[in-house]
Motif scaffolding. Structure first.
Motif, PDB file in Angstrom:
ATOM      1  N   GLN A   1       0.830  -1.211   0.000  1.00 39.44           N
ATOM      2  CA  GLN A   1       0.000   0.000   0.000  1.00 39.44           C
ATOM      3  C   GLN A   1       0.862   1.258   0.000  1.00 39.44           C
ATOM      4  O   GLN A   1       0.509   2.253  -0.625  1.00 39.44           O
ATOM      5  N   THR A   2       1.983   1.205   0.711  1.00 42.22           N
ATOM      6  CA  THR A   2       2.892   2.354   0.734  1.00 42.22           C
ATOM      7  C   THR A   2       3.437   2.626  -0.666  1.00 42.22           C
ATOM      8  O   THR A   2       3.491   3.779  -1.117  1.00 42.22           O
ATOM      9  N   LYS A   3       3.842   1.561  -1.362  1.00 45.21           N
ATOM     10  CA  LYS A   3       4.359   1.723  -2.725  1.00 45.21           C
ATOM     11  C   LYS A   3       3.300   2.298  -3.648  1.00 45.21           C
ATOM     12  O   LYS A   3       3.587   3.157  -4.498  1.00 45.21           O
ATOM     13  N   THR A   4       2.066   1.849  -3.487  1.00 49.67           N
ATOM     14  CA  THR A   4       0.975   2.361  -4.323  1.00 49.67           C
ATOM     15  C   THR A   4       0.772   3.853  -4.087  1.00 49.67           C
ATOM     16  O   THR A   4       0.681   4.653  -5.038  1.00 49.67           O
ATOM     17  N   ILE A   5       0.707   4.252  -2.832  1.00 49.38           N
ATOM     18  CA  ILE A   5       0.444   5.655  -2.501  1.00 49.38           C
ATOM     19  C   ILE A   5       1.580   6.555  -2.969  1.00 49.38           C
ATOM     20  O   ILE A   5       1.359   7.613  -3.570  1.00 49.38           O
ATOM     21  N   ARG A   6       2.802   6.142  -2.723  1.00 47.35           N
ATOM     22  CA  ARG A   6       3.952   6.941  -3.148  1.00 47.35           C
ATOM     23  C   ARG A   6       4.012   7.047  -4.674  1.00 47.35           C
ATOM     24  O   ARG A   6       4.366   8.094  -5.229  1.00 47.35           O
TER      25      ARG A   6
ATOM     26  N   GLU B   1      10.654   3.568 -10.443  1.00 43.50           N
ATOM     27  CA  GLU B   1      11.677   2.548 -10.230  1.00 43.50           C
ATOM     28  C   GLU B   1      12.286   2.602  -8.834  1.00 43.50           C
ATOM     29  O   GLU B   1      12.482   1.579  -8.185  1.00 43.50           O
ATOM     30  N   ALA B   2      12.545   3.800  -8.341  1.00 45.23           N
ATOM     31  CA  ALA B   2      13.146   3.930  -7.009  1.00 45.23           C
ATOM     32  C   ALA B   2      12.161   3.536  -5.913  1.00 45.23           C
ATOM     33  O   ALA B   2      12.560   3.065  -4.843  1.00 45.23           O
ATOM     34  N   ILE B   3      10.876   3.709  -6.180  1.00 46.89           N
ATOM     35  CA  ILE B   3       9.855   3.369  -5.179  1.00 46.89           C
ATOM     36  C   ILE B   3       9.693   1.859  -5.069  1.00 46.89           C
ATOM     37  O   ILE B   3       9.652   1.292  -3.972  1.00 46.89           O
ATOM     38  N   PHE B   4       9.608   1.186  -6.211  1.00 47.95           N
ATOM     39  CA  PHE B   4       9.388  -0.265  -6.205  1.00 47.95           C
ATOM     40  C   PHE B   4      10.651  -1.039  -5.855  1.00 47.95           C
ATOM     41  O   PHE B   4      10.581  -2.094  -5.224  1.00 47.95           O
ATOM     42  N   GLY B   5      11.804  -0.528  -6.270  1.00 48.17           N
ATOM     43  CA  GLY B   5      13.041  -1.263  -6.011  1.00 48.17           C
ATOM     44  C   GLY B   5      13.107  -2.527  -6.848  1.00 48.17           C
ATOM     45  O   GLY B   5      12.240  -2.789  -7.696  1.00 48.17           O
ATOM     46  N   PRO B   6      14.115  -3.356  -6.622  1.00 52.93           N
ATOM     47  CA  PRO B   6      14.265  -4.583  -7.415  1.00 52.93           C
ATOM     48  C   PRO B   6      13.169  -5.599  -7.113  1.00 52.93           C
ATOM     49  O   PRO B   6      12.691  -5.693  -5.977  1.00 52.93           O
TER      50      PRO B   6
END
Length: 442
Positions: free
Chosen positions: A15-20, A202-207
């Motif tokens: 959820q954090t990744k989605t919001i960011r 890309e920086a939000i999701f990471g590898p």
């Protein structure tokens, strides 16, 4: 640009990744303050804004506070209507909501339950693990089919639906969707890679970590108790003599051996060729009627010697009032059959309308008698049980099929609501998991 608000969160949460990601694509600045879970969310000042103590939690610069990841993401997407994150029409927005709900309830929830069992948040069950994994795969195939003819879920550009799905899929491919499963999800993996490698995301999701083999249950190791120090031989001999004397002096009470735990008579029956768990999966995953439906599977696999089919009728229908209350009563009855879950499957419903209804349905039971499978429920005697011949009697067969297909009609009363035993058992497990999982984020 001033921040639209603060987000209290754990960075690794989907959820954090989605919001960011929403904020990144919408051009919104979002402040993420330092936050310590299980500490900050228990403080009075946090609970004053967010009484449930749950994250992610959004504190708007305008004083508007909000929890639940999907709601926060949608609210922030709505602050930038030109971003296209909610589509370009009201119909697009509805389809975006549809996919957000679908991936959260039919994909993410399954991963959470499997992960919860593997991490010993609640007792592991191989049957439930298999059942949920198969349901998740079915949902992933639905997603795969949709993506086979398009790049994004809704329209021709990224929306909130794509961001939400990608944040969930990134965890799925690390936990449950291993190499064998991903071989069936070529378009879904392509979609995931497309979203997570967007320059602004890309920086939000990471590898993305892809597991080669789905995570499996490993029983916790039992710690061995340290062995007591060896007593001197002379002391042992004295203790033996003392114990023998004490035994001679004891009453006869200890001479009676403890009764062994009585086995359920159903466990003593010859092994059956009919696998009840396979039937439950067939019933859940196939259409009930028609070619290759669950009824066709049932007739091809049923063992008439090892199992029997019973009609079940509530004895006191005159006491029934509201349909939803009667449906809850069925759920309660099924809950109390939990101890016999490996011996039975059932489909029962409320037929009729408020103040003019009946409860009726069918049970598939191990063995040829009903009592051994149902007497674990204290209220089992509130129902009549009539054995059905679904192979030799057309009337019995029609009743059985109607109860499974939820289109049964009795004395002019049509099916209004129903429940299945296996689904009720699963909902208990989901409820228990939700409570435990919620504790992890409170």
């Amino acid at each position: 640009m001033a921040p639209v608000g603060k987000l209290y969160c754990v960075p690794t949460m989907s959820q954090t990744k989605t919001i960011r990601s929403v904020c990144a694509l919408a051009g919104l600045e979002l402040e993420i303050p330092e936050y310590t879970h299980f500490s900050d969310n228990k403080k009075p000042e946090f609970l004053a804004k967010f009484p449930h103590g749950k994250i992610p939690a959004f504190e708007g610069a305008n004083g508007f506070n909000l929890t639940e990841g999907a709601s926060i993401a949608r609210y922030l997407a709505g602050l930038a209507p030109n971003s296209g994150l909610l589509g370009s029409t009201s119909e697009d927005a509805a389809v975006v909501d549809q996919w957000v709900h679908f991936v959260e309830s039919d994909i993410a929830a399954h991963t959470d339950v499997i992960s919860g069992m593997l991490r010993n948040f609640f007792p592991y069950s191989k049957g439930i693990h298999t059942f949920i994994a198969e349901h998740q795969l079915r949902s992933l195939i639905t997603l795969e089919t949709h993506l086979s003819t398009r790049t994004f879920l809704v329209g021709d550009r990224i929306t909130l639906a794509d961001i939400t799905a990608a944040s969930i899929l990134q965890r799925v491919v690390a936990v449950t969707a291993d190499a064998a499963v991903r071989a069936k999800l070529i378009n879904t993996v392509r979609f995931l890679e497309t979203i997570v490698h967007q320059p602004k995301l890309e920086a939000i999701f990471g590898p993305t970590e892809y597991t080669e083999k789905a995570l499996q249950y490993v029983p916790p190791k039992k710690e061995k108790a340290p062995a007591p120090p060896a007593a001197p031989k002379e002391k042992k001999e004295k203790e033996k003599a003392k114990k023998a004397a004490e035994d001679d002096d004891e009453d006869d009470g200890n001479l009676v051996p403890e009764e062994p735990k009585e086995k359920n008579p159903l466990d003593l029956l010859p092994k059956s060729t009919f696998n009840l768990e396979d039937w439950k999966r067939a019933y859940s995953n196939k259409e009930t009627r028609g070619a290759d439906g669950s009824l066709e599977w049932f007739y091809a696999n049923f063992d008439k010697e090892g199992f029997s089919v019973w009609r079940v009728d509530f004895k006191y229908n005159e006491e029934l009032t509201q349909v939803f209350m009667s449906s809850n009563q069925i759920g309660g009855f099924f809950n109390r059959l939990e101890a016999s879950r490996k011996y039975l499957f059932g489909s029962m419903g409320v037929l009729g309308q408020a103040n003019a209804s009946i409860i009726s349905g069918v049970l598939i039971l191990r063995g040829q008698e009903s009592k051994a499978a149902v007497d674990c429920a204290p209220d089992f005697e509130s129902y009549d049980y009539t054995k059905l011949d679904v192979f030799g009697n057309q009337q019995d067969k029609a009743f059985f099929e109607g109860a499974l297909a939820w289109d049964l009609e009795v004395d002019g009363k049509k099916w209004a609501d129903g429940k299945n035993v296996s689904v009720v058992f699963l909902s208990i497990m989901f409820h228990n998991f939700s409570l435990m999982f919620a504790l992890q984020f409170k």
